[in-house]
Design a protein around this motif. Structure first.
Motif, short mmCIF file in Angstrom:
data_model
loop_
_atom_site.label_atom_id
_atom_site.label_comp_id
_atom_site.label_asym_id
_atom_site.label_seq_id
_atom_site.Cartn_x
_atom_site.Cartn_y
_atom_site.Cartn_z
N SER A 94 0.84 -1.19 0.00
CA SER A 94 0.00 0.00 0.00
C SER A 94 0.87 1.23 0.00
CB SER A 94 -0.88 0.05 1.25
OG SER A 94 -2.13 -0.51 0.99
N VAL A 95 0.63 2.11 -0.96
CA VAL A 95 1.32 3.39 -0.97
C VAL A 95 0.32 4.39 -0.38
CG1 VAL A 95 2.50 5.09 -2.40
CG2 VAL A 95 2.58 2.68 -3.04
N LEU A 96 0.60 4.83 0.85
CA LEU A 96 -0.37 5.70 1.55
C LEU A 96 0.01 7.15 1.32
CD1 LEU A 96 -0.68 3.42 4.69
CD2 LEU A 96 -2.37 3.72 2.88
N MET A 97 -0.06 7.56 0.05
CA MET A 97 0.50 8.86 -0.30
C MET A 97 -0.51 10.00 -0.34
SD MET A 97 1.58 8.12 -4.28
CE MET A 97 2.69 9.52 -4.43
N LYS A 98 -1.72 9.74 0.18
CA LYS A 98 -2.68 10.84 0.31
C LYS A 98 -2.81 11.17 1.80
CE LYS A 98 -5.82 8.47 -2.22
NZ LYS A 98 -5.62 7.75 -3.48
N PRO A 99 -2.69 12.43 2.17
CA PRO A 99 -2.82 12.78 3.60
C PRO A 99 -4.14 12.26 4.18
CG PRO A 99 -2.16 14.71 2.32
CD PRO A 99 -2.44 13.61 1.33
N GLU A 100 -5.17 12.16 3.35
CA GLU A 100 -6.47 11.67 3.81
C GLU A 100 -6.39 10.22 4.28
OE1 GLU A 100 -5.89 13.02 0.87
OE2 GLU A 100 -7.21 14.76 0.61
N HIS A 101 -5.37 9.50 3.84
CA HIS A 101 -5.25 8.10 4.27
C HIS A 101 -5.21 7.98 5.79
CE1 HIS A 101 -3.75 6.58 0.14
NE2 HIS A 101 -4.90 6.01 0.41
N LEU A 102 -4.65 9.00 6.45
CA LEU A 102 -4.51 8.92 7.90
C LEU A 102 -5.88 8.71 8.57
CD1 LEU A 102 -2.69 9.02 10.35
CD2 LEU A 102 -2.77 11.52 10.27
N ALA A 103 -6.89 9.41 8.09
CA ALA A 103 -8.22 9.28 8.69
C ALA A 103 -8.91 7.98 8.27
CB ALA A 103 -9.08 10.48 8.31
N TRP A 104 -8.34 7.27 7.31
CA TRP A 104 -8.99 6.07 6.76
C TRP A 104 -8.29 4.78 7.13
CZ3 TRP A 104 -13.36 5.58 3.42
CH2 TRP A 104 -14.06 6.77 3.26
N VAL A 105 -7.24 4.86 7.96
CA VAL A 105 -6.48 3.65 8.28
C VAL A 105 -7.39 2.57 8.87
CG1 VAL A 105 -4.67 2.71 9.77
CG2 VAL A 105 -4.25 4.81 8.51
N ASP A 106 -8.28 2.94 9.80
CA ASP A 106 -9.14 1.94 10.45
C ASP A 106 -10.07 1.28 9.43
OD1 ASP A 106 -7.98 2.35 12.86
OD2 ASP A 106 -9.47 3.83 13.54
N GLU A 107 -10.65 2.11 8.57
CA GLU A 107 -11.59 1.58 7.57
C GLU A 107 -10.84 0.67 6.58
OE1 GLU A 107 -14.77 1.75 7.56
OE2 GLU A 107 -15.06 0.79 5.60
N ILE A 108 -9.64 1.05 6.21
CA ILE A 108 -8.84 0.22 5.30
C ILE A 108 -8.56 -1.11 5.99
CG2 ILE A 108 -6.55 0.01 4.18
CD1 ILE A 108 -6.69 3.07 3.69
N GLY A 109 -8.21 -1.07 7.28
CA GLY A 109 -7.94 -2.29 8.05
C GLY A 109 -9.16 -3.19 8.13
N ARG A 110 -10.33 -2.59 8.35
CA ARG A 110 -11.57 -3.37 8.43
C ARG A 110 -11.83 -4.12 7.13
NH1 ARG A 110 -13.86 -0.01 11.89
NH2 ARG A 110 -14.27 1.58 10.32
N ARG A 111 -11.72 -3.39 6.04
CA ARG A 111 -11.97 -4.02 4.73
C ARG A 111 -10.92 -5.07 4.40
NH1 ARG A 111 -15.61 -0.34 1.20
NH2 ARG A 111 -16.47 0.97 2.83
N LEU A 112 -9.70 -4.83 4.85
CA LEU A 112 -8.62 -5.80 4.60
C LEU A 112 -8.91 -7.11 5.36
CD1 LEU A 112 -5.82 -6.51 3.47
CD2 LEU A 112 -4.81 -5.35 5.42
N ARG A 113 -9.34 -7.00 6.61
CA ARG A 113 -9.66 -8.21 7.37
C ARG A 113 -10.82 -8.97 6.73
NH1 ARG A 113 -7.72 -5.06 11.70
NH2 ARG A 113 -9.68 -3.94 11.80
N ASN A 114 -11.79 -8.22 6.21
CA ASN A 114 -12.92 -8.86 5.53
C ASN A 114 -12.49 -9.61 4.27
OD1 ASN A 114 -14.84 -8.14 7.36
ND2 ASN A 114 -15.41 -6.23 6.30
N ALA A 115 -11.35 -9.23 3.74
CA ALA A 115 -10.89 -9.84 2.48
C ALA A 115 -10.05 -11.11 2.74
CB ALA A 115 -10.07 -8.83 1.69
N LEU A 116 -9.84 -11.40 3.98
CA LEU A 116 -8.99 -12.58 4.30
C LEU A 116 -9.67 -13.91 3.94
CD1 LEU A 116 -7.17 -11.69 7.59
CD2 LEU A 116 -6.11 -12.79 5.61
#
Ligand SMILES: *Cc1c(COP(=O)(O)O)cnc(C)c1O
Length: 470
Positions: free
Chosen positions: A448-470
């Motif tokens: 993951s290239v987290l190159m948008k400052p907005e990514h900081l506010a989305w880390v939890d949501e990204i993590g949630r979706r990643l776990r759902n993809a397991l």
């Protein structure tokens, strides 16, 4: 104000600059069908990943700043060509000013440099000059360096060798020194921010080696260069960026972390006399700096140094045609206008708004990496040097891990989470417990290239979706 209103206002102002000319009606072939073909194009563009959205956390894709988009479009109405002052007088000077600010960020006030179509062209120019300075000698770069270095050296017909990386994905100094001992190396390419994992090569130690073995040092900071302004790097990476001014040449891509639309790379040389390698006689351009050619012509034998410093003088005062110190001929002046405008809004200073944006990207990567490390199903890669995170899926073998990474990648996309896949040496996943007997040369991992400052506010949501993809 919406982007389109900003642009409309800027275009009105631009039109006023030329209001003294007699009116005329421009011919626009196909005018009546423009709206319908544009609608078709917009529809076709829907078949893309949503690069602008924080749930796009895959490849190195960063939306340009709205002011860069507006400035680019405004300049494009005139469509200046920064090859020569005749084709882009104002935009060439803006390029020179913007490039000077980038050089100043690296601690250089006297230098020569210019924008290019991208990082590949910029590296090609740097390695071309390196080849002129060190004829017949090898160029070496880490195995994690951008793949184009090997291709570029093939194009330039220069010998190339790859240096293995360590467990952090950084150039391994023991392997580098072994290569230097052979006496065949003329240029070392240090990557400050590899494309794969964002690893920062150990520049201070490479500079120590330069005292012992004579070589040219090119820094490829196409991705990482702007992190020189960030205040939250770890020790090793921070120390590498502190010493960047000791390089002979630097490449940085404003179209990566510099908020610019594509078509904007930059190459810089510490010694302005490097301009001499570019000397050429274009048959139809350069009306305003004939002095350079007269000067060059008068110095036929061994005068290339004088030409170099004369070019440097013209460069320093902004009156050199950029095509005289560039391998490319035509180049979008609009790129320079967009970059100049962006840097006017967001100066390249530590502690500024631009630097804070980079710091937020890095913070997002640190948080995301902690989240991965806490998850049993994943094996984290090395601690990120910048804002790129790589991780593998836990499995008995690299082959099994590679297969599962592909599955997670596909399933995540179905949950609108767009990641990237990367091929990495298995040794960077120390905690995987893979024995050396089942180690292929590469494992497919997630990236993951987290190159948008907005990514900081989305880390939890990204993590949630990643776990759902397991
Ligand atoms: C992206 C990148 C390049 C190539 O640059 P382009 O702008 O894509 O041509 C070279 N080196 C590094 C380290 C990069 O990240």
């Amino acid at each position: 104000m919406r982007d389109t209103e900003l642009l409309a206002e800027a275009l009105d102002l631009l039109e006023r600059e030329f209001s003294g000319l007699p009116r005329y009606a421009p011919e626009v072939p196909g005018e009546s069908r423009m709206a319908s073909v544009l609608a078709e194009a917009a529809h076709r563009m829907g078949d893309n990943f949503p690069y602008f959205h924080p749930l796009y956390a895959g490849q190195m894709l960063k939306p340009p700043h709205p002011v860069a988009r507006a400035a680019y479009a405004m300049a494009m109405w005139l469509n200046p060509n920064n090859h020569a002052l005749d084709g882009g007088r104002a935009s060439s000077r803006m390029e020179w000013e913007a490039v000077r600010e980038i050089a100043a960020m690296f601690g250089w006030s006297e230098f020569i440099g210019h924008l290019t179509g991208g990082g590949t062209l910029a590296n090609l120019e740097a390695l071309w000059v390196a080849g002129q300075m060190m004829p017949g000698k090898k160029i070496v770069a880490s195995e994690q360096a951008h793949y184009t270095h090997e291709r570029i050296t093939a194009v330039l017909r220069l010998p190339f060798a790859s240096i293995a990386c360590d467990e952090n994905g950084r150039m391994d100094l023991t392997h580098l020194e072994a290569a230097l001992k052979s006496g065949e190396v003329g240029t070392v390419v240090a990557t400050l921010g590899t494309t794969g994992a964002g690893a920062v090569d150990p520049l201070p130690a490479i500079l120590d080696l330069r005292k012992k073995y004579r070589f040219r040092l090119h820094v490829d900071a196409a991705y990482g260069g702007y992190f020189r302004l960030a205040s939250n790097l770890d020790g090793d990476a921070a120390r590498a960026f502190e010493r960047i001014s000791e390089a002979d040449s630097i490449v940085i891509d404003p179209h990566k972390h510099g908020l610019q639309p594509y078509g904007c790379g930059c190459v810089l040389f510490r010694d302005p006399a490097m301009g001499r390698w570019y000397k050429h006689d274009s048959p139809c351009t350069y009306f305003t700096s004939q002095e350079l050619h007269i000067h060059g012509g008068a110095q036929q034998s061994g005068g290339s140094c004088a030409v170099g410093s004369f070019a440097a003088e013209l460069f320093a005062e902004g009156s050199l045609h950029l095509g005289e110190i560039s391998l490319e001929c035509s180049r979008a002046g609009a790129s320079a206008v967009a970059l100049w405008t962006t840097q006017r809004l967001l100066p390249l200073v530590r502690g500024g708004e631009f630097a804070r944006g980079l710091e937020r990207c890095r913070e997002a990567a640190l948080q995301f990496r902690s989240m991965i490390a806490a998850e049993d199903s994943f094996v984290p890669g090395p601690a990120p040097d910048l804002d790129i995170v790589v991780w593998a899926v836990r499995a008995a073998t690299p082959a099994e891990s590679s297969r599962r990474a592909q599955e997670v990648f596909d399933r995540a996309a179905k949950h609108d989470l767009h990641l990237a896949l990367a091929q990495m040496p298995p040794r960077i996943f120390r905690e995987a417990g893979w024995t050396s007997e089942h180690q292929p040369s590469a494992v497919t991992c997630l990236r993951s290239v987290l190159m948008k400052p907005e990514h900081l506010a989305w880390v939890d949501e990204i993590g949630r979706r990643l776990r759902n993809a397991l």
